[in-house]
Motif scaffolding. Structure first.
Motif, PDB file in Angstrom:
ATOM      1  N   LEU A 295      -2.353  43.318 -59.300  1.00 15.59           N
ATOM      2  CA  LEU A 295      -2.920  43.098 -57.973  1.00 15.59           C
ATOM      3  C   LEU A 295      -2.076  42.111 -57.166  1.00 15.59           C
ATOM      4  O   LEU A 295      -1.892  42.288 -55.961  1.00 15.59           O
ATOM      5  CB  LEU A 295      -4.364  42.609 -58.081  1.00 15.59           C
ATOM      6  CG  LEU A 295      -5.339  43.579 -58.765  1.00 15.59           C
ATOM      7  CD1 LEU A 295      -6.746  43.007 -58.759  1.00 15.59           C
ATOM      8  CD2 LEU A 295      -5.301  44.947 -58.116  1.00 15.59           C
ATOM      9  N   GLU A 296      -1.556  41.070 -57.814  1.00 10.73           N
ATOM     10  CA  GLU A 296      -0.700  40.123 -57.111  1.00 10.73           C
ATOM     11  C   GLU A 296       0.559  40.824 -56.602  1.00 10.73           C
ATOM     12  O   GLU A 296       0.955  40.667 -55.443  1.00 10.73           O
ATOM     13  CB  GLU A 296      -0.316  38.959 -58.036  1.00 10.73           C
ATOM     14  CG  GLU A 296       0.524  37.880 -57.349  1.00 10.73           C
ATOM     15  CD  GLU A 296       0.847  36.736 -58.291  1.00 10.73           C
ATOM     16  OE1 GLU A 296       0.166  35.693 -58.198  1.00 10.73           O
ATOM     17  OE2 GLU A 296       1.778  36.891 -59.109  1.00 10.73           O
ATOM     18  N   ALA A 297       1.182  41.635 -57.451  1.00 13.44           N
ATOM     19  CA  ALA A 297       2.374  42.383 -57.043  1.00 13.44           C
ATOM     20  C   ALA A 297       2.031  43.341 -55.909  1.00 13.44           C
ATOM     21  O   ALA A 297       2.768  43.456 -54.916  1.00 13.44           O
ATOM     22  CB  ALA A 297       2.959  43.142 -58.225  1.00 13.44           C
ATOM     23  N   GLY A 298       0.910  44.038 -56.013  1.00 12.96           N
ATOM     24  CA  GLY A 298       0.496  44.989 -54.986  1.00 12.96           C
ATOM     25  C   GLY A 298       0.233  44.336 -53.645  1.00 12.96           C
ATOM     26  O   GLY A 298       0.656  44.851 -52.600  1.00 12.96           O
ATOM     27  N   MET A 299      -0.438  43.185 -53.650  1.00 16.95           N
ATOM     28  CA  MET A 299      -0.733  42.506 -52.387  1.00 16.95           C
ATOM     29  C   MET A 299       0.532  41.903 -51.777  1.00 16.95           C
ATOM     30  O   MET A 299       0.708  41.898 -50.561  1.00 16.95           O
ATOM     31  CB  MET A 299      -1.817  41.442 -52.580  1.00 16.95           C
ATOM     32  CG  MET A 299      -3.186  42.020 -52.943  1.00 16.95           C
ATOM     33  SD  MET A 299      -3.850  43.209 -51.731  1.00 16.95           S
ATOM     34  CE  MET A 299      -3.303  44.786 -52.393  1.00 16.95           C
ATOM     35  N   ARG A 300       1.446  41.431 -52.614  1.00 16.48           N
ATOM     36  CA  ARG A 300       2.726  40.937 -52.089  1.00 16.48           C
ATOM     37  C   ARG A 300       3.527  42.093 -51.473  1.00 16.48           C
ATOM     38  O   ARG A 300       4.127  41.936 -50.417  1.00 16.48           O
ATOM     39  CB  ARG A 300       3.543  40.266 -53.193  1.00 16.48           C
ATOM     40  CG  ARG A 300       3.023  38.898 -53.583  1.00 16.48           C
ATOM     41  CD  ARG A 300       3.835  38.321 -54.725  1.00 16.48           C
ATOM     42  NE  ARG A 300       3.388  36.983 -55.072  1.00 16.48           N
ATOM     43  CZ  ARG A 300       3.812  36.323 -56.144  1.00 16.48           C
ATOM     44  NH1 ARG A 300       4.696  36.881 -56.970  1.00 16.48           N
ATOM     45  NH2 ARG A 300       3.369  35.111 -56.398  1.00 16.48           N
ATOM     46  N   ALA A 301       3.532  43.248 -52.131  1.00 19.78           N
ATOM     47  CA  ALA A 301       4.248  44.415 -51.585  1.00 19.78           C
ATOM     48  C   ALA A 301       3.620  44.845 -50.258  1.00 19.78           C
ATOM     49  O   ALA A 301       4.330  45.206 -49.318  1.00 19.78           O
ATOM     50  CB  ALA A 301       4.233  45.563 -52.592  1.00 19.78           C
ATOM     51  N   TYR A 302       2.293  44.801 -50.176  1.00 22.07           N
ATOM     52  CA  TYR A 302       1.601  45.124 -48.929  1.00 22.07           C
ATOM     53  C   TYR A 302       2.054  44.188 -47.811  1.00 22.07           C
ATOM     54  O   TYR A 302       2.393  44.630 -46.708  1.00 22.07           O
ATOM     55  CB  TYR A 302       0.084  45.031 -49.142  1.00 22.07           C
ATOM     56  CG  TYR A 302      -0.715  45.009 -47.872  1.00 22.07           C
ATOM     57  CD1 TYR A 302      -0.845  46.157 -47.096  1.00 22.07           C
ATOM     58  CD2 TYR A 302      -1.336  43.846 -47.436  1.00 22.07           C
ATOM     59  CE1 TYR A 302      -1.574  46.143 -45.915  1.00 22.07           C
ATOM     60  CE2 TYR A 302      -2.065  43.818 -46.258  1.00 22.07           C
ATOM     61  CZ  TYR A 302      -2.185  44.967 -45.503  1.00 22.07           C
ATOM     62  OH  TYR A 302      -2.901  44.947 -44.328  1.00 22.07           O
ATOM     63  N   LEU A 303       2.086  42.878 -48.096  1.00 24.62           N
ATOM     64  CA  LEU A 303       2.513  41.920 -47.077  1.00 24.62           C
ATOM     65  C   LEU A 303       3.986  42.114 -46.697  1.00 24.62           C
ATOM     66  O   LEU A 303       4.337  42.034 -45.521  1.00 24.62           O
ATOM     67  CB  LEU A 303       2.276  40.483 -47.545  1.00 24.62           C
ATOM     68  CG  LEU A 303       0.816  40.028 -47.604  1.00 24.62           C
ATOM     69  CD1 LEU A 303       0.721  38.613 -48.145  1.00 24.62           C
ATOM     70  CD2 LEU A 303       0.147  40.133 -46.242  1.00 24.62           C
ATOM     71  N   LEU A 304       4.834  42.370 -47.693  1.00 30.33           N
ATOM     72  CA  LEU A 304       6.251  42.626 -47.385  1.00 30.33           C
ATOM     73  C   LEU A 304       6.386  43.786 -46.415  1.00 30.33           C
ATOM     74  O   LEU A 304       7.178  43.742 -45.467  1.00 30.33           O
ATOM     75  CB  LEU A 304       7.026  42.945 -48.654  1.00 30.33           C
ATOM     76  CG  LEU A 304       7.551  41.791 -49.479  1.00 30.33           C
ATOM     77  CD1 LEU A 304       8.215  42.311 -50.738  1.00 30.33           C
ATOM     78  CD2 LEU A 304       8.509  40.923 -48.698  1.00 30.33           C
TER      79      LEU A 304
END
Length: 190
Positions: A172-181
């Motif tokens: 989830l942390e990776a997914g939310m960071r990718a979303y923000l990127l």
């Protein structure tokens, strides 16, 4: 429409006109003319260039580039926990506010509520990741990501329409960071 910021964006990233042209499918001669103010791109080219540099079209054609002080702003790759939740909420249009006890959002009739726990609760993160066509891949400790050896296992995530990926300790942390990127780029702008 002139592109006063094109050369600055290109040279700040240490790209030649040839390299940028190859990356976005435009000839280096055309880029040279645009940088010299001798021609103007069409709407589709403007959008293509803005997406490549992760800026708005307004920033590309106007006087709105972030200042040098923006390097002091948090990088998406450094966000985690409630700080990550705060920026996901803000990016999704919620009027989130960071208080001493953590991020909150005002809900009419209910008052202040904690922002959704995007970085830890699949019921909040999964709909975002599904809508972005998120690609996820687990990594082992010792794996290299973005030139850095990760000392612990984690996840790499990338939105379907993005060439950029993010690493996180959890899916989830990776997914939310990718979303923000994908949505706002490397740094959060206040």
């Amino acid at each position: 429409m002139a592109l006063p910021n094109l050369k600055k964006l290109r040279t700040d990233r240490l790209l030649s006109q040839l390299q940028l042209g190859e990356a976005i499918g435009i000839s280096s001669r055309t880029l040279m003319r645009w940088e010299a103010g001798q021609g103007e791109p069409g709407a589709s080219e403007l959008l293509q260039i803005a997406r490549f540099f992760r800026v708005s079209i307004d920033q590309l054609v106007g006087d709105l580039l972030p200042s040098e002080a923006s390097s002091e702003l948090p990088r998406v790759a450094e966000l985690s926990g409630r700080q990550l939740d705060y920026w996901v909420a803000r990016t999704r249009g919620m009027p989130a506010e960071m208080l001493e006890d953590g991020p909150v959002v005002y809900v009419p009739g209910e008052g202040q509520m904690p922002v959704p726990a995007y970085s830890t609760d699949p019921s909040h993160a999964n709909p975002i990741m599904e809508s972005m066509g998120m690609h996820l891949c687990p990594t082992s400790s010792g794996a290299t990501f973005d030139g850095e050896v990760k000392q612990q296992p984690g996840w790499v995530a990338r939105c379907a329409e993005s060439s950029r990926a993010a690493w996180g300790r959890t899916m989830l942390e990776a997914g939310m960071r990718a979303y923000l990127l994908f949505e706002i780029g490397d740094q959060v702008l206040t």
